[in-house]
Write an enzyme that holds these catalytic residues in place. Structure first.
Site, mmCIF file in Angstrom:
data_model
loop_
_atom_site.group_PDB
_atom_site.id
_atom_site.type_symbol
_atom_site.label_atom_id
_atom_site.label_comp_id
_atom_site.label_asym_id
_atom_site.label_seq_id
_atom_site.Cartn_x
_atom_site.Cartn_y
_atom_site.Cartn_z
ATOM 1 N N HIS A 158 138.210 53.967 52.390
ATOM 2 C CA HIS A 158 137.223 53.591 51.369
ATOM 3 C C HIS A 158 137.127 54.682 50.300
ATOM 4 C CE1 HIS A 158 135.131 51.376 54.904
ATOM 5 N NE2 HIS A 158 135.581 50.430 54.106
ATOM 6 N N LYS A 199 127.027 41.576 61.507
ATOM 7 C CA LYS A 199 128.148 42.309 62.125
ATOM 8 C C LYS A 199 127.662 43.274 63.211
ATOM 9 C CE LYS A 199 132.230 42.835 59.236
ATOM 10 N NZ LYS A 199 132.947 43.779 58.350
ATOM 11 N N ARG A 234 144.627 46.110 52.035
ATOM 12 C CA ARG A 234 145.362 46.960 52.979
ATOM 13 C C ARG A 234 146.698 46.360 53.374
ATOM 14 N NH1 ARG A 234 140.833 46.941 57.238
ATOM 15 N NH2 ARG A 234 140.734 44.915 56.218
ATOM 16 N N SER A 285 136.704 49.867 59.847
ATOM 17 C CA SER A 285 135.539 50.547 60.415
ATOM 18 C C SER A 285 135.434 50.244 61.908
ATOM 19 C CB SER A 285 134.270 50.112 59.682
ATOM 20 O OG SER A 285 134.367 50.501 58.327
HETATM 21 N N1 COA Z 1 139.992 51.468 54.121
HETATM 22 C C1 COA Z 1 139.520 51.323 55.355
HETATM 23 N N2 COA Z 1 138.902 50.213 55.804
HETATM 24 C C2 COA Z 1 138.779 49.209 54.945
HETATM 25 C C3 COA Z 1 139.275 49.268 53.637
HETATM 26 C C4 COA Z 1 139.895 50.460 53.228
HETATM 27 N N3 COA Z 1 140.400 50.616 52.017
HETATM 28 N N4 COA Z 1 139.021 48.102 53.027
HETATM 29 C C5 COA Z 1 138.393 47.347 53.929
HETATM 30 N N5 COA Z 1 138.261 48.015 55.083
HETATM 31 C C6 COA Z 1 137.657 47.519 56.324
HETATM 32 C C7 COA Z 1 136.162 47.554 56.319
HETATM 33 O O1 COA Z 1 135.679 48.765 56.841
HETATM 34 C C8 COA Z 1 135.833 46.393 57.217
HETATM 35 O O2 COA Z 1 135.940 46.794 58.567
HETATM 36 P P1 COA Z 1 135.111 46.039 59.706
HETATM 37 O O3 COA Z 1 135.359 44.567 59.563
HETATM 38 O O4 COA Z 1 135.685 46.603 60.918
HETATM 39 O O5 COA Z 1 133.668 46.400 59.447
HETATM 40 C C9 COA Z 1 136.943 45.402 56.968
HETATM 41 O O6 COA Z 1 137.997 46.155 56.443
HETATM 42 C C10 COA Z 1 136.580 44.301 56.021
HETATM 43 O O7 COA Z 1 136.137 44.896 54.819
HETATM 44 P P2 COA Z 1 135.282 44.044 53.791
HETATM 45 O O8 COA Z 1 135.942 42.741 53.542
HETATM 46 O O9 COA Z 1 134.972 44.917 52.624
HETATM 47 O O10 COA Z 1 134.009 43.675 54.640
HETATM 48 P P3 COA Z 1 132.683 44.417 54.724
HETATM 49 O O11 COA Z 1 131.945 43.881 55.901
HETATM 50 O O12 COA Z 1 132.848 45.882 54.686
HETATM 51 O O13 COA Z 1 131.911 43.981 53.363
HETATM 52 C C11 COA Z 1 130.834 42.453 51.823
HETATM 53 C C12 COA Z 1 131.781 42.628 53.034
HETATM 54 C C13 COA Z 1 129.533 43.181 52.036
HETATM 55 C C14 COA Z 1 131.504 42.991 50.567
HETATM 56 C C15 COA Z 1 130.635 40.939 51.683
HETATM 57 O O14 COA Z 1 130.254 40.411 52.931
HETATM 58 C C16 COA Z 1 129.550 40.612 50.675
HETATM 59 O O15 COA Z 1 129.799 40.636 49.489
HETATM 60 N N6 COA Z 1 128.334 40.308 51.178
HETATM 61 C C17 COA Z 1 127.205 39.948 50.361
HETATM 62 C C18 COA Z 1 126.894 38.455 50.515
HETATM 63 C C19 COA Z 1 127.763 37.651 49.578
HETATM 64 O O16 COA Z 1 127.754 37.815 48.377
HETATM 65 N N7 COA Z 1 128.506 36.702 50.172
HETATM 66 C C20 COA Z 1 129.356 35.794 49.439
HETATM 67 C C21 COA Z 1 130.739 36.372 49.235
HETATM 68 S S1 COA Z 1 131.755 35.245 48.316
#
Ligand code: COA
Length: 163
Positions: free
Chosen positions: A18, A42, A91, A130
């Site tokens: 990140h 989550k 990724r 994560s």
């Molecule tokens: N390096 C390391 N890990 C990474 C990464 C990177 N560059 N990019 C993504 N990841 C990991 C994250 O840590 C996460 O791990 P986890 O699933 O084990 O927790 C996974 O990849 C998925 O990442 P992401 O898709 O960013 O999910 P998230 O849970 O961290 O965040 C939100 C998701 C919050 C951005 C999304 O749910 C959101 O926008 N929520 C608000 C509600 C909303 O608007 N919903 C409608 C969306 S259309």
């Protein structure tokens, strides 16, 4: 004109993957908001406030970067603050399907001209998530170089409290 971007996620915990994306985005935008979603569905290990503290410490030396906690739709936050871009990391090809769905759904919800911009994750971090970090840390595995040192310490402390 000053350009602003938002990078949203659960950050439970923030990783060096990140952080690499935040640093690279900070070179292109005047302001980058790291928006922490409580994402309680989550079942996060860290509270939103703990995540805010860990993110703040991780980004303290990145010019223009600021962390916040946000609830609700990302698009509502984007519309309210008129961000120029939403930053996402890719990724692997497996991320693509979900990311395009999310980007296109969000695009329908934006009232302004916000663009979703994808950064290819540094190959050093392309296998991290994560959840994987938490799993390895829970068994006292080595996560050095995958998360900032204060995050490593917070994980160690958390798993001492919650064996
Ligand atoms: N390096 C390391 N890990 C990474 C990464 C990177 N560059 N990019 C993504 N990841 C990991 C994250 O840590 C996460 O791990 P986890 O699933 O084990 O927790 C996974 O990849 C998925 O990442 P992401 O898709 O960013 O999910 P998230 O849970 O961290 O965040 C939100 C998701 C919050 C951005 C999304 O749910 C959101 O926008 N929520 C608000 C509600 C909303 O608007 N919903 C409608 C969306 S259309």
């Amino acid at each position: 004109m000053k350009k602003s971007a938002i990078y949203a996620g659960s950050f439970d915990p923030i990783t060096n993957g990140h952080l690499d994306i935040i640093k690279r985005a900070a070179k292109l935008f005047d302001t980058i908001i790291v928006a922490i979603s409580p994402n309680n569905n989550k079942k996060p290990l860290f509270t939103a406030t703990e995540r805010l503290d860990m993110v703040n410490e991780a980004i303290h030396d990145i010019d223009g970067a600021k962390a916040i906690i946000f609830e609700g739709l990302l698009a509502d936050l984007v519309n309210k603050n008129k961000f120029d871009a939403v930053i996402r990391g890719l990724r692997a090809t497996t991320d693509f399907e979900f990311e395009i769905q999310m980007a296109q759904m969000n695009a329908r919800l934006y009232t302004g001209s916000t663009e979703t911009i994808f950064f290819m994750t540094d190959p050093r971090y392309s296998f991290i998530s994560s959840s994987l970090i938490k799993e390895v840390a829970s068994y006292k595995g080595n996560i050095n170089e995958l998360v900032p040192s204060h995050v490593e310490q917070m994980l160690i402390n958390k798993f001492i409290q919650q064996p």
